[in-house]
Scaffold this motif. Sequence first.
Motif, PDB file in Angstrom:
ATOM      1  N   SER A  48      41.926  48.416  43.209  1.00 13.08           N
ATOM      2  CA  SER A  48      41.235  47.358  42.464  1.00 13.08           C
ATOM      3  C   SER A  48      39.738  47.570  42.449  1.00 13.08           C
ATOM      4  CB  SER A  48      41.498  45.983  43.130  1.00 13.08           C
ATOM      5  OG  SER A  48      42.849  45.636  43.043  1.00 13.08           O
ATOM      6  N   ALA A  49      39.104  47.036  41.403  1.00  9.97           N
ATOM      7  CA  ALA A  49      37.657  46.849  41.407  1.00  9.97           C
ATOM      8  C   ALA A  49      37.421  45.377  41.694  1.00  9.97           C
ATOM      9  CB  ALA A  49      37.065  47.221  40.060  1.00  9.97           C
ATOM     10  N   TRP A  50      36.416  45.048  42.511  1.00 12.10           N
ATOM     11  CA  TRP A  50      36.214  43.639  42.841  1.00 12.10           C
ATOM     12  C   TRP A  50      34.737  43.349  43.079  1.00 12.10           C
ATOM     13  CZ3 TRP A  50      34.463  41.503  47.576  1.00 12.10           C
ATOM     14  CH2 TRP A  50      34.251  42.450  48.579  1.00 12.10           C
ATOM     15  N   ALA A  51      34.388  42.091  42.987  1.00 12.92           N
ATOM     16  CA  ALA A  51      33.013  41.671  43.221  1.00 12.92           C
ATOM     17  C   ALA A  51      32.998  40.239  43.731  1.00 12.92           C
ATOM     18  CB  ALA A  51      32.194  41.774  41.935  1.00 12.92           C
ATOM     19  N   ARG A  52      31.947  39.896  44.435  1.00 18.68           N
ATOM     20  CA  ARG A  52      31.838  38.560  45.035  1.00 18.68           C
ATOM     21  C   ARG A  52      30.380  38.114  45.021  1.00 18.68           C
ATOM     22  NH1 ARG A  52      32.549  39.574  50.540  1.00 18.68           N
ATOM     23  NH2 ARG A  52      30.329  39.250  50.780  1.00 18.68           N
ATOM     24  N   PHE A  95      32.820  43.870  32.565  1.00 22.06           N
ATOM     25  CA  PHE A  95      33.028  44.472  33.881  1.00 22.06           C
ATOM     26  C   PHE A  95      33.402  43.389  34.889  1.00 22.06           C
ATOM     27  CE2 PHE A  95      29.811  47.777  32.448  1.00 22.06           C
ATOM     28  CZ  PHE A  95      30.720  48.826  32.436  1.00 22.06           C
ATOM     29  N   VAL A  96      33.879  43.798  36.045  1.00 20.50           N
ATOM     30  CA  VAL A  96      34.133  42.827  37.114  1.00 20.50           C
ATOM     31  C   VAL A  96      32.826  42.149  37.536  1.00 20.50           C
ATOM     32  CG1 VAL A  96      33.926  44.440  39.076  1.00 20.50           C
ATOM     33  CG2 VAL A  96      35.538  42.517  39.209  1.00 20.50           C
ATOM     34  N   ALA A 123      29.108  27.361  45.373  1.00 20.32           N
ATOM     35  CA  ALA A 123      30.396  28.001  45.064  1.00 20.32           C
ATOM     36  C   ALA A 123      30.372  29.466  45.455  1.00 20.32           C
ATOM     37  CB  ALA A 123      30.720  27.864  43.578  1.00 20.32           C
ATOM     38  N   GLU A 124      31.546  29.959  45.860  1.00 20.47           N
ATOM     39  CA  GLU A 124      31.740  31.391  46.054  1.00 20.47           C
ATOM     40  C   GLU A 124      32.711  31.858  44.982  1.00 20.47           C
ATOM     41  OE1 GLU A 124      32.200  33.855  49.996  1.00 20.47           O
ATOM     42  OE2 GLU A 124      34.208  33.421  49.212  1.00 20.47           O
ATOM     43  N   ILE A 125      32.324  32.940  44.287  1.00 27.51           N
ATOM     44  CA  ILE A 125      33.160  33.471  43.204  1.00 27.51           C
ATOM     45  C   ILE A 125      33.564  34.905  43.541  1.00 27.51           C
ATOM     46  CG2 ILE A 125      33.180  34.192  40.779  1.00 27.51           C
ATOM     47  CD1 ILE A 125      30.838  31.455  41.801  1.00 27.51           C
ATOM     48  N   GLU A 126      34.823  35.209  43.373  1.00 29.04           N
ATOM     49  CA  GLU A 126      35.312  36.561  43.615  1.00 29.04           C
ATOM     50  C   GLU A 126      36.229  36.940  42.471  1.00 29.04           C
ATOM     51  OE1 GLU A 126      36.609  38.736  47.647  1.00 29.04           O
ATOM     52  OE2 GLU A 126      38.032  37.225  46.962  1.00 29.04           O
ATOM     53  N   ALA A 127      36.098  38.176  41.998  1.00 29.76           N
ATOM     54  CA  ALA A 127      36.999  38.661  40.951  1.00 29.76           C
ATOM     55  C   ALA A 127      37.577  39.991  41.378  1.00 29.76           C
ATOM     56  CB  ALA A 127      36.257  38.805  39.625  1.00 29.76           C
ATOM     57  N   GLN A 147      42.246  38.715  38.785  1.00 25.57           N
ATOM     58  CA  GLN A 147      42.331  37.399  39.389  1.00 25.57           C
ATOM     59  C   GLN A 147      40.927  36.960  39.790  1.00 25.57           C
ATOM     60  OE1 GLN A 147      43.802  36.442  43.444  1.00 25.57           O
ATOM     61  NE2 GLN A 147      45.476  35.451  42.375  1.00 25.57           N
ATOM     62  N   VAL A 148      40.546  35.768  39.323  1.00 24.74           N
ATOM     63  CA  VAL A 148      39.247  35.203  39.701  1.00 24.74           C
ATOM     64  C   VAL A 148      39.495  34.059  40.677  1.00 24.74           C
ATOM     65  CG1 VAL A 148      37.121  34.115  38.911  1.00 24.74           C
ATOM     66  CG2 VAL A 148      38.285  35.798  37.460  1.00 24.74           C
ATOM     67  N   ARG A 149      38.819  34.125  41.816  1.00 26.80           N
ATOM     68  CA  ARG A 149      38.934  33.083  42.827  1.00 26.80           C
ATOM     69  C   ARG A 149      37.604  32.342  42.913  1.00 26.80           C
ATOM     70  NH1 ARG A 149      37.477  32.421  48.049  1.00 26.80           N
ATOM     71  NH2 ARG A 149      36.575  34.501  48.131  1.00 26.80           N
ATOM     72  N   VAL A 150      37.652  31.027  42.777  1.00 32.53           N
ATOM     73  CA  VAL A 150      36.429  30.222  42.903  1.00 32.53           C
ATOM     74  C   VAL A 150      36.652  29.188  43.986  1.00 32.53           C
ATOM     75  CG1 VAL A 150      34.894  28.560  41.774  1.00 32.53           C
ATOM     76  CG2 VAL A 150      35.843  30.482  40.474  1.00 32.53           C
TER      77      VAL A 150
END
Lengths: 268, 268, 268, 268
Positions: free
Chosen positions: D261-265, D226-227, D247-251, D174-177
């Motif tokens: 989960s693996a995640w990044a922001r 990759f994330v 913008a802030e991006i999170e995946a 899931q990508v959150r922008v």
Amino acid sequence: MNAPITPMPDVQGSVDVRNLPIDRVGVRGLRYPIRLAVSQADPNQGSVGEFSLSVALPAHQKGTHMSRFVALLEAMHEAGDVLEPSRMAQLGSDMVRLLEASAGSIEFHAPVFVKKHAPVSGLASLMDYELSMVVDCEPSAAPAVSLEVKVPVKSLCPCSKEISDYGAHNQRSQVRVRARLASGSSLTVLELIRAVETQASCELWGMLKRPDEKYVTERAYDNAKFVEDLVRDVALSVKALPGVVSAEIEAENFESIHNHSAWARLSV
Amino acid sequence: MNAPITPMPDVQGSVDVRNLPIDRVGVRGLRYPIRLAVSQADPNQGSVGEFSLSVALPAHQKGTHMSRFVALLEAMHEAGDVLEPSRMAQLGSDMVRLLEASAGSIEFHAPVFVKKHAPVSGLASLMDYELSMVVDCEPSAAPAVSLEVKVPVKSLCPCSKEISDYGAHNQRSQVRVRARLASGSSLTVLELIRAVETQASCELWGMLKRPDEKYVTERAYDNAKFVEDLVRDVALSVKALPGVVSAEIEAENFESIHNHSAWARLSV
Amino acid sequence: MNAPITPMPDVQGSVDVRNLPIDRVGVRGLRYPIRLAVSQADPNQGSVGEFSLSVALPAHQKGTHMSRFVALLEAMHEAGDVLEPSRMAQLGSDMVRLLEASAGSIEFHAPVFVKKHAPVSGLASLMDYELSMVVDCEPSAAPAVSLEVKVPVKSLCPCSKEISDYGAHNQRSQVRVRARLASGSSLTVLELIRAVETQASCELWGMLKRPDEKYVTERAYDNAKFVEDLVRDVALSVKALPGVVSAEIEAENFESIHNHSAWARLSV
Amino acid sequence: MNAPITPMPDVQGSVDVRNLPIDRVGVRGLRYPIRLAVSQADPNQGSVGEFSLSVALPAHQKGTHMSRFVALLEAMHEAGDVLEPSRMAQLGSDMVRLLEASAGSIEFHAPVFVKKHAPVSGLASLMDYELSMVVDCEPSAAPAVSLEVKVPVKSLCPCSKEISDYGAHNQRSQVRVRARLASGSSLTVLELIRAVETQASCELWGMLKRPDEKYVTERAYDNAKFVEDLVRDVALSVKALPGVVSAEIEAENFESIHNHSAWARLSV
């Protein structure tokens, strides 16, 4: 896009040798816009449904065809159909035929709104409820449709009122009613909601002015009910509705004196 | 098992050319058993923590090494360490060194229990709360540790009490306090919980007999508070605790007269 | 504290005239620390359980006594008992006697951990699972205990593998097994978990190094399974376990090519 | 109904002496039907929003007037307005004036649907996304509006692909922008969604036939990320959109080889 489609192996259609029929297989968590009939005055309300669709799979078949479930909802959406109980029964029949299955079930839940007028000021606002509808299709039987509503209400504790010099603990409660409908029943979602709200210590509203808040406070105090009273009174109220074959009633009080709930369940 | 490990390409270690540093990258939703210090009388309580661990990634680096985050928790678990604020600071420092990062954050949340005695009967039972701890590590600064508790309480509405001939609406509320701790602070989880409970219309217990229920009902009625009163009174109470640098306070009332919440937030 | 308790009216004990027995009434969402037996090598693991406890209420009785449910858990907690199936059966019997009821049910769910070694590197880390245990007590029958585990696994799609020139879509899945145990069954939580993991396209681990990741990737590709295959293979595997009377198996694939799940359910 | 309203004490309006301003106070979890503009071709889509509305409260004021927040949404609903960014800015301004406040915030989230055509068969179905919109009003500044989308996509691991003889692990992500819009920005929800989907290993569809599934499988394998790659590529894509200030991006990758989960922001 739209390239010619080459023939591909149908892995799902191959033969299975484990000799285990599957009760239900399908999709879950599939969201689609829907149209709902809430009452005679509000026969076509838009909402968003989250669907589960599934069919029985015989022992010899390896897999079902998942894309057909989505196609079924897409077609209903394109037609702009209102998901009344009779349309839900039709959707169930269409699904078992489309999937070449002997049995199947569809269930969805969706928020619905009712315009309510505050009890003293008369000011209008919307209240939200959670609606579910279920259809079960079994061989040689008409599709069985159930309607479920989750209705938030206020409950006030009779014991706390009785033993205290003043005040009484109260809290938000949720009453869930799942009513199995007679074939051709014209029971509306609003009738089912009202059969719950009228039995609570007090019903809720989206917007209350001070005179309304006074009314709600005193009405609940005059009308103390245990969680056991709630399920019993709602059971009698729902059972008396026309077109209800049977019902399961559950109430949960989000206790204001504990960090856990009191709850009860009965079937009529 | 335990086969010789052949050399493999390190894709994560390759060079990235997009020229975009990443604020935080790591793992989320990782559960591990933990040991917690709740109070001086309860310095080693077992619980289950859900962790998020992440580091800053410089612009030139393609990826981080995810397995090292898990190794960090595994080592702490094997050592049987208690996750006090000082140990949390150490965990943060260890992580940024192990991941060869300039900055990073760790956060976990876990249920904690406190044995409480009912106010009149004196009977003992456990109350559950949600604890979080956070450490933020930035370059050239000591790790910054925050302690957060979510405390369920009862709130009773002053307006409803004032305008009604009898009764007053009340409900369960949740107060969340996140307190930034001074380095070396010896503030305990229980002290933070008590700084909230003492400010509510009434605190909650797991088990109450009738005399206790009478006490809770009357105590709340005598002590009406808006959600605004809750956050203000808790703010003053928390700010007065030793070892608290700053705090964010949030309260949410699960209103018993509506199907939505009233809430407020302030920082001190 | 501990003041003398004055006699108070017992509202719950009064007579009800609506002539409606209640199937179940009790508490829900009650959290307590618990001890669990995961395997012979790990017979006493601490965790946090969320409980539902309820009893049948006859038509003539107005209400049940909610505080007794909490007292039951408090006593078990104080004794430090391990919640094995036999202890769960005892807890059910104790509850119906303490509540003076003819029938009742207890259910809890809690996270459990298993130490696993990565398939190639052999490195150790913990995997978390969700455990539930249920006891149902009916008149003139021994308490019936069921064990449920939710096991996360990897599934890889046989159709995608067959029709694609390279690659195959795969995803995390969750398999839920609820097994009704024979009286005196010594089946362990770990045995039930392993009966699931061995049937997946590949099992999961908390920590994997690159050689382990290669193993998991290739193992899943070599072992493609539909959600239908998953429930059938797990059903056969669980049914073969000693001490299992019957079982319900459900699998849900969090599809990586859709925003909804594929799922299946069967009973053996 | 509609009885004459007697004057009642205004407890909320009384004077507070604790000298603590409150950052935000209001309502949360309030659901209302809404109209949304998804794209130029779909300018008026019905949905259900869950709102939080709040204002700053000065130190001397005891409480805010909660019913006015509901009145604001009721008026918007009655007017049938479409909640475009400019209307959201207006709603914020209206709220701070109606509540006599110096500052305030409104946030809602709601499901939105986009009709998509499968990549090879061209068959149409709907995909669901989660939309949020936020407006922050501060003294002496224009209302600041942000648009947020949560977009489900497929990610395929470059490391797994590189080190394995065949296959590669992949999963739903899931990508959150959250994009801060320039005043007067005409950026649409669909443009923001597409700026995410084009950067994934592969985008998702509601309905896929076998030739489509082959396309998705191979496309993801050809396009491993990759994330960290996901957040970087989406950041560049979103930053290039007209009308985006920041913008802030999170995946988050729901890893198919782990139970976490693996995640990044990152922020641009």
